[in-house]
Design a protein around this motif. Structure first.
Motif, PDB file in Angstrom:
ATOM      1  N   CYS A 137       0.834  -1.207   0.000  1.00  0.00           N
ATOM      2  CA  CYS A 137       0.000   0.000   0.000  1.00  0.00           C
ATOM      3  C   CYS A 137       0.870   1.260   0.000  1.00  0.00           C
ATOM      4  N   LEU A 138       1.967   1.220   0.736  1.00  0.00           N
ATOM      5  CA  LEU A 138       2.845   2.384   0.830  1.00  0.00           C
ATOM      6  C   LEU A 138       3.548   2.679  -0.484  1.00  0.00           C
ATOM      7  N   THR A 139       3.918   1.623  -1.212  1.00  0.00           N
ATOM      8  CA  THR A 139       4.786   1.771  -2.383  1.00  0.00           C
ATOM      9  C   THR A 139       4.045   1.743  -3.712  1.00  0.00           C
ATOM     10  N   GLY A 140       2.727   1.623  -3.685  1.00  0.00           N
ATOM     11  CA  GLY A 140       1.958   1.645  -4.921  1.00  0.00           C
ATOM     12  C   GLY A 140       1.840   0.310  -5.613  1.00  0.00           C
ATOM     13  N   VAL A 141       2.412  -0.739  -5.021  1.00  0.00           N
ATOM     14  CA  VAL A 141       2.312  -2.076  -5.620  1.00  0.00           C
ATOM     15  C   VAL A 141       0.878  -2.584  -5.537  1.00  0.00           C
ATOM     16  N   GLY A 142       0.214  -2.313  -4.418  1.00  0.00           N
ATOM     17  CA  GLY A 142      -1.193  -2.658  -4.225  1.00  0.00           C
ATOM     18  C   GLY A 142      -1.863  -1.542  -3.451  1.00  0.00           C
ATOM     19  N   PRO A 143      -2.353  -0.512  -4.128  1.00  0.00           N
ATOM     20  CA  PRO A 143      -2.860   0.689  -3.457  1.00  0.00           C
ATOM     21  C   PRO A 143      -3.905   0.382  -2.388  1.00  0.00           C
ATOM     22  N   ALA A 144      -3.907   1.200  -1.338  1.00  0.00           N
ATOM     23  CA  ALA A 144      -4.859   1.038  -0.240  1.00  0.00           C
ATOM     24  C   ALA A 144      -6.287   1.250  -0.723  1.00  0.00           C
ATOM     25  N   THR A 145      -7.222   0.561  -0.083  1.00  0.00           N
ATOM     26  CA  THR A 145      -8.635   0.765  -0.369  1.00  0.00           C
ATOM     27  C   THR A 145      -9.077   2.132   0.154  1.00  0.00           C
ATOM     28  N   THR A 146      -8.653   2.447   1.370  1.00  0.00           N
ATOM     29  CA  THR A 146      -8.886   3.770   1.947  1.00  0.00           C
ATOM     30  C   THR A 146      -7.647   4.195   2.727  1.00  0.00           C
ATOM     31  N   GLY A 147      -7.547   5.488   2.989  1.00  0.00           N
ATOM     32  CA  GLY A 147      -6.414   6.015   3.730  1.00  0.00           C
ATOM     33  C   GLY A 147      -5.499   6.828   2.827  1.00  0.00           C
ATOM     34  N   THR A 148      -4.557   7.536   3.433  1.00  0.00           N
ATOM     35  CA  THR A 148      -3.641   8.388   2.676  1.00  0.00           C
ATOM     36  C   THR A 148      -2.193   8.068   3.028  1.00  0.00           C
ATOM     37  N   VAL A 149      -1.334   8.221   2.019  1.00  0.00           N
ATOM     38  CA  VAL A 149       0.110   8.046   2.187  1.00  0.00           C
ATOM     39  C   VAL A 149       0.798   9.324   1.720  1.00  0.00           C
ATOM     40  N   LYS A 150       1.706   9.836   2.548  1.00  0.00           N
ATOM     41  CA  LYS A 150       2.516  10.999   2.179  1.00  0.00           C
ATOM     42  C   LYS A 150       3.988  10.624   2.277  1.00  0.00           C
ATOM     43  N   ILE A 151       4.751  10.999   1.252  1.00  0.00           N
ATOM     44  CA  ILE A 151       6.191  10.764   1.224  1.00  0.00           C
ATOM     45  C   ILE A 151       6.874  12.123   1.230  1.00  0.00           C
ATOM     46  N   GLY A 152       7.615  12.400   2.282  1.00  0.00           N
ATOM     47  CA  GLY A 152       8.235  13.712   2.397  1.00  0.00           C
ATOM     48  C   GLY A 152       7.228  14.844   2.360  1.00  0.00           C
ATOM     49  N   GLY A 153       6.042  14.598   2.887  1.00  0.00           N
ATOM     50  CA  GLY A 153       4.989  15.609   2.924  1.00  0.00           C
ATOM     51  C   GLY A 153       4.120  15.677   1.693  1.00  0.00           C
ATOM     52  N   GLN A 154       4.479  14.940   0.643  1.00  0.00           N
ATOM     53  CA  GLN A 154       3.724  14.961  -0.615  1.00  0.00           C
ATOM     54  C   GLN A 154       2.774  13.769  -0.670  1.00  0.00           C
ATOM     55  N   GLU A 155       1.498  14.038  -0.858  1.00  0.00           N
ATOM     56  CA  GLU A 155       0.505  12.969  -0.855  1.00  0.00           C
ATOM     57  C   GLU A 155       0.565  12.148  -2.134  1.00  0.00           C
ATOM     58  N   VAL A 156       0.477  10.832  -1.970  1.00  0.00           N
ATOM     59  CA  VAL A 156       0.426   9.919  -3.109  1.00  0.00           C
ATOM     60  C   VAL A 156      -1.026   9.831  -3.568  1.00  0.00           C
ATOM     61  N   LYS A 157      -1.295  10.261  -4.790  1.00  0.00           N
ATOM     62  CA  LYS A 157      -2.659  10.245  -5.301  1.00  0.00           C
ATOM     63  C   LYS A 157      -3.116   8.819  -5.590  1.00  0.00           C
ATOM     64  N   LYS A 158      -4.416   8.636  -5.569  1.00  0.00           N
ATOM     65  CA  LYS A 158      -4.990   7.318  -5.846  1.00  0.00           C
ATOM     66  C   LYS A 158      -4.557   6.816  -7.213  1.00  0.00           C
ATOM     67  N   ASN A 159      -4.270   5.517  -7.284  1.00  0.00           N
ATOM     68  CA  ASN A 159      -3.920   4.835  -8.528  1.00  0.00           C
ATOM     69  C   ASN A 159      -2.615   5.340  -9.164  1.00  0.00           C
ATOM     70  N   THR A 160      -1.748   5.946  -8.362  1.00  0.00           N
ATOM     71  CA  THR A 160      -0.431   6.321  -8.871  1.00  0.00           C
ATOM     72  C   THR A 160       0.397   5.066  -9.108  1.00  0.00           C
ATOM     73  N   LYS A 161       1.002   4.954 -10.286  1.00  0.00           N
ATOM     74  CA  LYS A 161       1.802   3.778 -10.616  1.00  0.00           C
ATOM     75  C   LYS A 161       2.994   3.655  -9.662  1.00  0.00           C
ATOM     76  N   ALA A 162       3.411   2.404  -9.441  1.00  0.00           N
ATOM     77  CA  ALA A 162       4.485   2.148  -8.478  1.00  0.00           C
ATOM     78  C   ALA A 162       5.766   2.895  -8.832  1.00  0.00           C
ATOM     79  N   TYR A 163       6.097   2.990 -10.129  1.00  0.00           N
ATOM     80  CA  TYR A 163       7.340   3.666 -10.505  1.00  0.00           C
ATOM     81  C   TYR A 163       7.245   5.168 -10.234  1.00  0.00           C
ATOM     82  N   LYS A 164       6.036   5.717 -10.322  1.00  0.00           N
ATOM     83  CA  LYS A 164       5.830   7.130 -10.013  1.00  0.00           C
ATOM     84  C   LYS A 164       5.942   7.368  -8.501  1.00  0.00           C
TER      85      LYS A 164
END
Length: 258
Positions: A49-76
């Motif tokens: 869920c954290l790395t985009g391999v299998g995105p979370a159903t609900t919840g938010t992830v921020k990396i260095g303060g930047q939010e990971v948008k839904k369905n962002t590809k793992a390489y992104k």
């Protein structure tokens, strides 16, 4: 100070199964945090869920303060500053150690289409810079002598080291290590412990560690989160976790020595 990683209320559902249930976790800059729990607790799913391999159903992830948008590809997601290793080593086994690290470096060394196609001078400068950086990393982690060997031909512990160096080559804010000591002998585990500590102290990178080797966890982690059946059971310092009755009963089996 901005956290390297902030995961809020992460839930992951597969059909009717809730594999991760409302779990929140944060890792500060340059902090070393462990995530432990019995097999099937949801640790690797949480990593996914954290790395985009299998995105979370609900919840938010921020990396260095930047939010990971839904369905962002793992390489992104990786380009945002998070890198990981897997339980089962995933090197390109037929490629050399050097080539494995060079592939990771493309995350930050880029040329535009025309420069690459026409092989303009800038292209060769980039190639040279990438190779120089890759060799520096390999030398720094005592892999210089095997840089031209096929990665899959190396001993297990050495392959683990290559995998971690490859993750480091992406220049992340945080590295997620999924059971890096699995299958290692005591000598290899001791080497791994020193390597992980160097990521934090010399490279200034935060580390989130999944590991069943409690000695390694207690020696390295500044804070520990404990999962059980997909839920957060406890969190605290190593000393607090060692003395937590819920952890001892649910994870360590009532009299286990943590």
């Amino acid at each position: 100070m901005t956290d390297a990683l902030n995961a809020d209320h992460i839930t992951k559902v597969f059909g009717g199964l809730t594999a991760v249930d409302d779990v929140s976790l944060h890792v500060g800059e340059k902090e070393l945090v462990a995530l432990i729990g019995p097999n099937g607790a949801g640790k690797t799913t949480f990593f996914n869920c954290l790395t985009g391999v299998g995105p979370a159903t609900t919840g938010t992830v921020k990396i260095g303060g930047q939010e990971v948008k839904k369905n962002t590809k793992a390489y992104k997601v990786a380009q945002m500053g998070i890198s990981r290793t897997f339980q089962n080593i995933r090197l390109f086994s037929q490629l050399s150690v050097l080539e494995n690290v060079l592939i990771a470096l493309t995350n930050h060394y880029k040329e535009n289409f025309l420069t690459a196609v026409l092989r303009l001078p800038a292209y060769y400068k980039t190639e040279e810079a990438m190779e120089e950086r890759a060799k520096e990393l390999l030398k720094d982690f005592d892999l210089e002598d095997v840089m031209y060997f096929p990665a899959g031909s190396l001993p297990y512990g050495t392959q683990r080291r290559v995998e971690i160096v490859r993750a480091l080559a992406t220049e992340p804010k945080i590295i997620c290590l999924d059971e890096p000591a699995a299958g290692m002998n005591p000598e290899e585990t001791a080497d791994l412990t020193r390597l992980i500590k160097r990521l934090q102290t010399e490279y200034g990178i935060a580390v989130l560690l999944i590991e069943h080797d409690m000695s390694l966890v207690m020696n390295l982690a500044e804070r520990i989160y404990v999962l059980a059946e997909g839920k957060l059971l406890a969190k605290g310092t190593p000393s607090e976790i060692q003395n937590d009755e819920a952890v001892i009963n649910a994870y360590l089996g009532g009299g286990a020595d943590v």
